[in-house]
Design a protein around this motif. Sequence first.
Motif, PDB file in Angstrom:
ATOM      1  N   ALA A  81      17.412 -12.239  35.978  1.00  0.00           N
ATOM      2  CA  ALA A  81      15.981 -12.783  35.537  1.00  0.00           C
ATOM      3  C   ALA A  81      16.168 -14.139  35.586  1.00  0.00           C
ATOM      4  CB  ALA A  81      15.986 -12.496  34.153  1.00  0.00           C
ATOM      5  N   TYR A  82      15.104 -14.596  35.954  1.00  0.00           N
ATOM      6  CA  TYR A  82      14.852 -16.107  36.292  1.00  0.00           C
ATOM      7  C   TYR A  82      14.182 -16.800  34.921  1.00  0.00           C
ATOM      8  CZ  TYR A  82      12.041 -20.334  37.860  1.00  0.00           C
ATOM      9  OH  TYR A  82      11.201 -21.471  38.155  1.00  0.00           O
ATOM     10  N   GLY A 111      18.127 -19.098  39.194  1.00  0.00           N
ATOM     11  CA  GLY A 111      17.218 -19.870  39.757  1.00  0.00           C
ATOM     12  C   GLY A 111      17.759 -21.338  39.953  1.00  0.00           C
ATOM     13  N   ASP A 130      21.244 -16.176  42.156  1.00  0.00           N
ATOM     14  CA  ASP A 130      20.137 -15.685  42.812  1.00  0.00           C
ATOM     15  C   ASP A 130      19.690 -14.278  42.225  1.00  0.00           C
ATOM     16  OD1 ASP A 130      21.803 -13.574  43.727  1.00  0.00           O
ATOM     17  OD2 ASP A 130      22.612 -14.820  45.522  1.00  0.00           O
ATOM     18  N   PHE A 131      19.070 -13.539  43.013  1.00  0.00           N
ATOM     19  CA  PHE A 131      18.170 -12.426  42.533  1.00  0.00           C
ATOM     20  C   PHE A 131      19.014 -11.322  42.912  1.00  0.00           C
ATOM     21  CE2 PHE A 131      13.946 -14.973  42.686  1.00  0.00           C
ATOM     22  CZ  PHE A 131      14.063 -15.508  41.076  1.00  0.00           C
ATOM     23  N   THR A 134      19.396  -7.661  40.841  1.00  0.00           N
ATOM     24  CA  THR A 134      17.907  -7.029  40.133  1.00  0.00           C
ATOM     25  C   THR A 134      17.902  -5.778  40.168  1.00  0.00           C
ATOM     26  OG1 THR A 134      16.700  -9.154  41.154  1.00  0.00           O
ATOM     27  CG2 THR A 134      15.182  -7.112  40.379  1.00  0.00           C
ATOM     28  N   ASP A 460       7.980  -7.487  38.018  1.00  0.00           N
ATOM     29  CA  ASP A 460       8.998  -8.564  38.114  1.00  0.00           C
ATOM     30  C   ASP A 460      10.215  -8.165  38.887  1.00  0.00           C
ATOM     31  OD1 ASP A 460       9.266 -11.310  37.169  1.00  0.00           O
ATOM     32  OD2 ASP A 460      11.296 -10.314  36.078  1.00  0.00           O
ATOM     33  N   GLN A 461      10.774  -6.987  38.737  1.00  0.00           N
ATOM     34  CA  GLN A 461      11.855  -6.529  39.799  1.00  0.00           C
ATOM     35  C   GLN A 461      11.255  -6.426  41.125  1.00  0.00           C
ATOM     36  OE1 GLN A 461      12.779  -2.491  38.086  1.00  0.00           O
ATOM     37  NE2 GLN A 461      13.879  -3.393  36.363  1.00  0.00           N
ATOM     38  N   ARG A 463       8.826  -8.303  42.755  1.00  0.00           N
ATOM     39  CA  ARG A 463       8.631  -9.687  43.026  1.00  0.00           C
ATOM     40  C   ARG A 463      10.063 -10.327  43.549  1.00  0.00           C
ATOM     41  NH1 ARG A 463       4.608  -9.851  38.956  1.00  0.00           N
ATOM     42  NH2 ARG A 463       6.218 -10.699  37.309  1.00  0.00           N
ATOM     43  N   ARG A 464      11.102  -9.999  42.573  1.00  0.00           N
ATOM     44  CA  ARG A 464      12.341 -10.678  42.614  1.00  0.00           C
ATOM     45  C   ARG A 464      13.262 -10.005  44.051  1.00  0.00           C
ATOM     46  NH1 ARG A 464      15.624 -10.041  37.673  1.00  0.00           N
ATOM     47  NH2 ARG A 464      13.964  -8.628  36.858  1.00  0.00           N
ATOM     48  N   ARG A 465      13.038  -8.740  44.072  1.00  0.00           N
ATOM     49  CA  ARG A 465      13.679  -8.064  45.412  1.00  0.00           C
ATOM     50  C   ARG A 465      13.025  -8.714  46.401  1.00  0.00           C
ATOM     51  NH1 ARG A 465      13.144  -3.826  41.992  1.00  0.00           N
ATOM     52  NH2 ARG A 465      11.661  -2.673  43.383  1.00  0.00           N
ATOM     53  N   ASP A 468      14.257 -12.141  47.156  1.00  0.00           N
ATOM     54  CA  ASP A 468      15.819 -12.043  47.448  1.00  0.00           C
ATOM     55  C   ASP A 468      15.994 -11.739  48.765  1.00  0.00           C
ATOM     56  OD1 ASP A 468      18.670 -12.178  46.522  1.00  0.00           O
ATOM     57  OD2 ASP A 468      18.482 -10.230  47.085  1.00  0.00           O
TER      58      ASP A 468
END
Length: 509
Positions: A81-82, A111, A130-131, A134, A460-461, A463-465, A468
């Motif tokens: 998580a950012y 982040g 980093d992500f 996730t 949110d998951q 977006r982060r994937r 990444d």
Amino acid sequence: MGDDGPAARPNILVIMFDQLTPGALGCYGNRVTHAPTIDRLAREGVVFDAAYSNSPLCTPARYCMMTGRLPSATRGYDNAAYLPSTIPTMAHYARAGGYRTVLDGKMHFVGPDQLHGFEERRTTDIYPADFGWTPDWLRPDERIDWWFHNMDSVTRAGVAEVTNQLLFDDEVGHQGVRALHDLARDDDPRPWLLVVSFTHPHDPYVTRGRYWDLYEGADIPLPEISAADVPLDPHTARLRRVSAMDEVRINPDDVRNARRAYYGNISYLDEWTARLTATLGALGVADDTVVMLLADHGDMLGERGLWYKMNFFEGSARVPLIVHAPKRFSPKRVAAPVSLVDVLPTVTDLVGAAAPAPVDPLAGRSLIDLCAGDPTVEREVVGEYMGEGAIAPIVMIRRGDLKYVHSPVDPDQLYDLAVDPHERVNLAADSAWSAQVKAFREQVDRDWDMDALHTDVLADQARRRLVDSALRTGRVTPWEYTPPADGSGQYMRNHLDLNEVERTARFPR
């Protein structure tokens, strides 16, 4: 310390452990663990007997502590998580209030901002920034072996002179002592907030030989509750699958070895705690320093057949919390439930009137009134879990002796910890407790929009994937923190005045 007592604005030393369950400490009733310094701090300090992690996973728990807010307020959902740089942390509040702020060790910030209000960071982190970690709630049966837990930590428990974790914590301990020396010698007159954050006794359950040998012949207890002693709830079933707990047979010798190494690593941490607190005394600042000792979450250590964390059972969700400041607070034990979100308002209370007022509503309350012995204080603890093993948000409310756990996809859980401290009997379906369950459910409906939270976690998951995957394509620019080092300004150099070097390096002057 002045003639009239300790300084009005004390230094603050936070000693943080990773995955330390209170039941493994002598000051919380363990009769095997050898940790004399931690036990001494407990005897001389304020011990909180019902302190909780607000989200029993490393990064979310630390974000709760740093921000005084719950994961649903910061999107600190999981270990990738950012944390936005616009969210104030206790380091920002202390620094704005005139404190020098230093971080040494693990905080698992994710982040490009790896400071979040700290002026100085003494080490890199042990985990990635980093992500890549996730979770994906849309694929709940997926196991990602390169970062998910498995049972190797248990089946391969034992002795090693060097591990990844030991190398890291050796550096953290050394840099923590060095930071105390540097803070004392510096001409900067500000009081300081120093966080020294170790990664032990987090698995793998491996310790150095001399700590292993401390427990030769010791009666290492087996879990009090086996998997067969309690019904299998859906979240426990998911955790067993996520961590591959059913893929190997864990025998009693495996359990004892894992616990013995875990206890050994507590003894290792106790030695570093002794060095840190002894350094405070040697520098003459012990009376002007408030020491807070805590952990991010606990460890099930085989209870209910579970290992590690990621659930709201006592072994996972409870944490040790000791506030040591004998010149300010008389020794006592506090039964009221408290949690990690209470750390930030406690720090700002210690900083005093110069600390800015919170710009966002905080989920926590200062612990100072409880440390001072106010018996009228009533507390409630709230928790949230949205990490791996979940498929929808899980929330927890601890009020009085009752603990209530709710997720829209699972049956409710309600435990009366006064008569059932091991949480054997789920009272949620007992008609005699229907009024309490109804009241807790109404509180959940009032305080959370569970559907909206679920939707946000999934988005949110995703977006982060995506981010990444993109950032791993072509040239990779890591976010990991690298402490700056300038050898030209260390020790003695010919462009420096030797007399000034010797003056500033010596303490007392």
